[in-house]
Design a protein around this motif. Structure first.
Motif, PDB file in Angstrom:
ATOM      1  N   CYS A 515       0.858  -1.190   0.000  1.00 48.87           N
ATOM      2  CA  CYS A 515       0.000   0.000   0.000  1.00 48.87           C
ATOM      3  C   CYS A 515       0.897   1.244   0.000  1.00 48.87           C
ATOM      4  O   CYS A 515       1.720   1.412   0.892  1.00 48.87           O
ATOM      5  CB  CYS A 515      -0.911   0.020   1.220  1.00 48.87           C
ATOM      6  SG  CYS A 515      -1.772   1.602   1.381  1.00 48.87           S
ATOM      7  N   CYS A 540      -6.366   6.492   2.055  1.00 47.72           N
ATOM      8  CA  CYS A 540      -6.386   5.713   0.802  1.00 47.72           C
ATOM      9  C   CYS A 540      -6.398   6.613  -0.442  1.00 47.72           C
ATOM     10  O   CYS A 540      -7.225   7.522  -0.555  1.00 47.72           O
ATOM     11  CB  CYS A 540      -7.617   4.808   0.810  1.00 47.72           C
ATOM     12  SG  CYS A 540      -7.809   3.861  -0.704  1.00 47.72           S
ATOM     13  N   VAL A 541      -5.487   6.323  -1.373  1.00 53.28           N
ATOM     14  CA  VAL A 541      -5.428   7.091  -2.625  1.00 53.28           C
ATOM     15  C   VAL A 541      -6.138   6.357  -3.769  1.00 53.28           C
ATOM     16  O   VAL A 541      -5.972   6.707  -4.933  1.00 53.28           O
ATOM     17  CB  VAL A 541      -3.973   7.459  -3.017  1.00 53.28           C
ATOM     18  CG1 VAL A 541      -3.363   8.416  -2.022  1.00 53.28           C
ATOM     19  CG2 VAL A 541      -3.098   6.221  -3.205  1.00 53.28           C
ATOM     20  N   CYS A 543      -5.709   3.451  -5.184  1.00 54.19           N
ATOM     21  CA  CYS A 543      -4.871   2.858  -6.241  1.00 54.19           C
ATOM     22  C   CYS A 543      -5.274   1.428  -6.560  1.00 54.19           C
ATOM     23  O   CYS A 543      -4.960   0.920  -7.616  1.00 54.19           O
ATOM     24  CB  CYS A 543      -3.399   2.925  -5.847  1.00 54.19           C
ATOM     25  SG  CYS A 543      -2.948   1.782  -4.536  1.00 54.19           S
ATOM     26  N   LYS A 544      -5.925   0.729  -5.617  1.00 52.09           N
ATOM     27  CA  LYS A 544      -6.441  -0.644  -5.750  1.00 52.09           C
ATOM     28  C   LYS A 544      -5.365  -1.731  -5.595  1.00 52.09           C
ATOM     29  O   LYS A 544      -5.647  -2.913  -5.814  1.00 52.09           O
ATOM     30  CB  LYS A 544      -7.191  -0.879  -7.075  1.00 52.09           C
ATOM     31  CG  LYS A 544      -8.126   0.221  -7.500  1.00 52.09           C
ATOM     32  CD  LYS A 544      -9.380   0.254  -6.660  1.00 52.09           C
ATOM     33  CE  LYS A 544     -10.331   1.346  -7.079  1.00 52.09           C
ATOM     34  NZ  LYS A 544     -10.954   1.176  -8.346  1.00 52.09           N
ATOM     35  N   CYS A 546      -4.113  -3.069  -2.997  1.00 52.20           N
ATOM     36  CA  CYS A 546      -4.425  -4.073  -1.969  1.00 52.20           C
ATOM     37  C   CYS A 546      -5.431  -5.102  -2.485  1.00 52.20           C
ATOM     38  O   CYS A 546      -5.317  -6.291  -2.196  1.00 52.20           O
ATOM     39  CB  CYS A 546      -4.944  -3.402  -0.708  1.00 52.20           C
ATOM     40  SG  CYS A 546      -6.292  -2.251  -1.005  1.00 52.20           S
TER      41      CYS A 546
HETATM   42 FE1  SF4 Z   1      -3.671   1.450   0.017  1.00 51.55          FE
HETATM   43 FE2  SF4 Z   1      -5.476  -0.163  -1.092  1.00 51.55          FE
HETATM   44 FE3  SF4 Z   1      -6.026   2.418  -0.802  1.00 51.55          FE
HETATM   45 FE4  SF4 Z   1      -4.189   1.653  -2.571  1.00 51.55          FE
HETATM   46  S1  SF4 Z   1      -6.381   1.183  -2.614  1.00 51.55           S
HETATM   47  S2  SF4 Z   1      -4.028   3.330  -1.133  1.00 51.55           S
HETATM   48  S3  SF4 Z   1      -3.296  -0.125  -1.523  1.00 51.55           S
HETATM   49  S4  SF4 Z   1      -5.689   0.937   0.831  1.00 51.55           S
END
Ligand code: SF4
Length: 571
Positions: A515, A540-541, A543-544, A546
């Protein structure tokens, strides 16, 4: 919770205001007008199509808020959509004036005398994709298309025969216990004859649609990469405006797919980033740390010397290409852009293919309205159109590009050279007949000499000096992330016992590392006397990573309340 919801009937609903859907909606509007004019003038047979109600829903607070890319754009698709795009004010930043390809060893750069053909960008455009989408959104609105920011697509709607009939948007005003707050607003059921999913990489609705309807059957598993990016302002003279550099080598090991980019923009702004394949083996790899380490290379640090970091972001891309493309249609639905695996991994480009996929979807939808048939029978023409277009000519010959990297860097480079002669065949250079899903490749800690899960063992010399290198929390601050903290976490971890026990032992909880926004933390619980998972979802940005890379596939990313997330304005 029994919730009464408003139903809105539309003709076409696009989920996600990215380049694919914005191009699709605008093209649809244009070709319907053209069709009607030709019918009226007797130049085309058939009926006129009544004014279509077209809507685009977007989870970000404005169009472009969640859009992140390098980016160098091949203008082939936008020229087809709008031949006078420059005159109409398309916000390109600058034209690529020079290309370079560097192989980086620990301390040196070996500059290729010839830029590999796929990385030749001379004459193409460096831009902020976020800005460009904002502008395309304005063009859509001028054309009478309804755009609804802060409306996440939370659920697909199906009829009793499993046909897609629209999309439910997310509820607003639910607290972290799942109860309604004073500002509660239920999501709306948007009913549409055709729903188009252009949610970007690992779209949450596209993922469930593919699982429910088996759209990946017979296809190779999708593989993803994550790009971590910063925007810098540097002293004049550090880099030329229009200069494009791509790198291979440091800091990735030879088993890990990875490479960097440095783009010189106007006003001494530099777009710099690093891509790490989300099919890496070592569980201690941290894509954010890989990027920070990349910047410490003397040749890269030179470009940033005396500069200031302005913004940060991270996003995954679909890297699998043609062989991993799902079935792109079902009754009432089409999948476009990154959600449909349209990116060309070898050229590290997907804006043009995403836009073209959207335009071909629009042409398919026009056909559906002329036949008044929105089932697979008509929508299947989308795949035929893709196969007959330049998308096929571009993606098919490089279909084994990314897969070959799973056999290591050197055999992949041989394969990359050979595919020009063989038309993309990859005998013996793939790890298996087909490549594997990234999360299945992660190796256990026991395969390494590591004594625990401390990232320092993989990056012993990496320091975050807050001048050249930044820790995740500092970077996240520069992504402008905001989520209302009093809402249910949008990261659903199906079994946290596995995190505390099995994953801790086998992989050292790699979510803490993959992450790029420090969302996952293993925190010591004095009562249970073990480390347990804590989710800082407000970082959370989107990005997916995880959802993609968890070795047990326990993490399910769902849309948070509309408007939350990063702010990539100008990125
Ligand atoms: Fe972290 Fe998942 Fe959010 Fe990406 S999508 S920033 S990996 S929690």
């Amino acid at each position: 919770m029994n919730i009464e919801r408003e139903q809105l009937e539309m003709d076409v609903v696009f989920v996600g205001a990215g380049p694919a859907n914005l191009a699709a909606a605008l093209h649809l509007k244009n070709i319907v007008d053209e069709h009607n004019e030709l019918v009226e003038r007797g130049r085309k047979s058939g009926e006129k199509i009544p004014d279509l109600e077209i809507g685009i829903i977007e989870k970000g607070s404005f169009v472009g808020a969640h859009i992140l890319s390098g980016a160098v754009m091949d203008p082939i698709a936008i020229r087809e959509l709008m031949p006078d795009f420059l005159e109409q004010g398309c916000p390109v930043d600058t034209v690529v004036s020079s290309d370079a390809f560097w192989y980086l060893t620990e301390n040196r750069r070996i500059e290729s005398p010839v830029t590999p053909p796929p990385l030749k960008n001379h004459g193409k455009y460096i831009l902020s994709l976020s800005k460009m989408c904002e502008w395309l959104g304005e063009k859509c609105e001028e054309a009478g298309i309804n755009i609804f920011p802060e409306f996440p697509g939370a659920e697909m709607l199906y009829d009793e025969e499993n046909r897609v009939i629209g999309v439910r948007t997310g509820d607003k005003g639910i607290n972290k216990e799942g109860e309604r707050k004073g500002n509660f607003e239920p999501g709306v059921d948007l009913l549409a004859k055709v729903t188009v999913l252009g949610e970007g990489s690992r779209g949450s609705l596209a993922k469930h649609l593919m699982q429910r309807l088996g759209l990946n059957e017979g296809k190779e598993p999708q593989v993803f990469s994550i790009g971590v990016k910063e925007l810098w302002e540097v002293p004049a003279g550090n880099i030329e405006e229009g200069q494009v550099v791509h790198t291979l080598g440091f800091p990735s090991d030879t088993k890990t797919y990875g490479g960097g980019w440095i783009y010189g923009m106007k006003n001494n702004v530099v777009s710099i980033g690093y891509v790490t394949g989300l099919d890496y083996l070592d569980p201690l790899i941290d894509p954010h740390a890989e990027f920070q380490k990349f910047k410490t290379h003397p040749e890269v640090a030179k470009v940033l010397a005396g500069g200031k970091m302005l913004k940060y972001g991270a996003k995954t891309i679909n890297a699998g290409g043609w062989n991993t493309m799902p079935k792109l249609y079902a009754d009432g639905v089409l999948i476009v852009g990154d959600s449909g695996s349209f990116l060309n991994g070898q050229r590290i480009k997907g804006i043009h293919t995403a836009m073209k996929s959207g335009m071909l979807a629009a042409e398919t939808i026009l056909g559906a309205f002329t036949h008044n048939d929105f089932t697979s029978k008509t929508l299947q023409h989308f795949e035929e159109k893709v196969s007959a277009s330049w998308i096929y000519d571009e993606l098919y010959p490089v279909r084994n590009f990314h897969g070959a990297f799973q056999a290591g860097r050197w055999s992949a480079l041989v394969n990359t050279g050979l595919q020009f002669v063989t038309g993309g065949y990859a005998w013996g250079f793939m790890p298996k007949e087909h490549h594997e899903a990234g999360h299945e490749r992660m190796e256990k800690l026991s395969e390494y000499d590591y004594k625990g899960d401390d990232i320092k063992q993989r990056y012993p010399d990496l320091k975050f000096d807050k001048e050249l290198t930044f820790d995740k929390i500092t970077d996240v601050y520069h992504a402008g992330v905001a989520h209302d903290e009093d809402q249910p976490a949008h990261l659903h971890v199906l079994d946290t016992e596995i995190c505390a026990e099995r994953c801790a032992e086998e992989y050292g909880n790699p979510c803490q590392r993959f992450c790029p926004a420090s969302v996952y933390e293993m925190e010591f619980n004095a009562k249970t006397e073990r480390r347990e998972l804590k989710i800082n979802f407000s970082n959370c940005v989107h990005c997916k990573t995880c959802d993609i890379m968890d070795p047990y596939q326990l993490i399910n990313w769902v849309t948070p309340e509309g408007g939350g997330g990063p702010n990539y304005k100008g990125m």
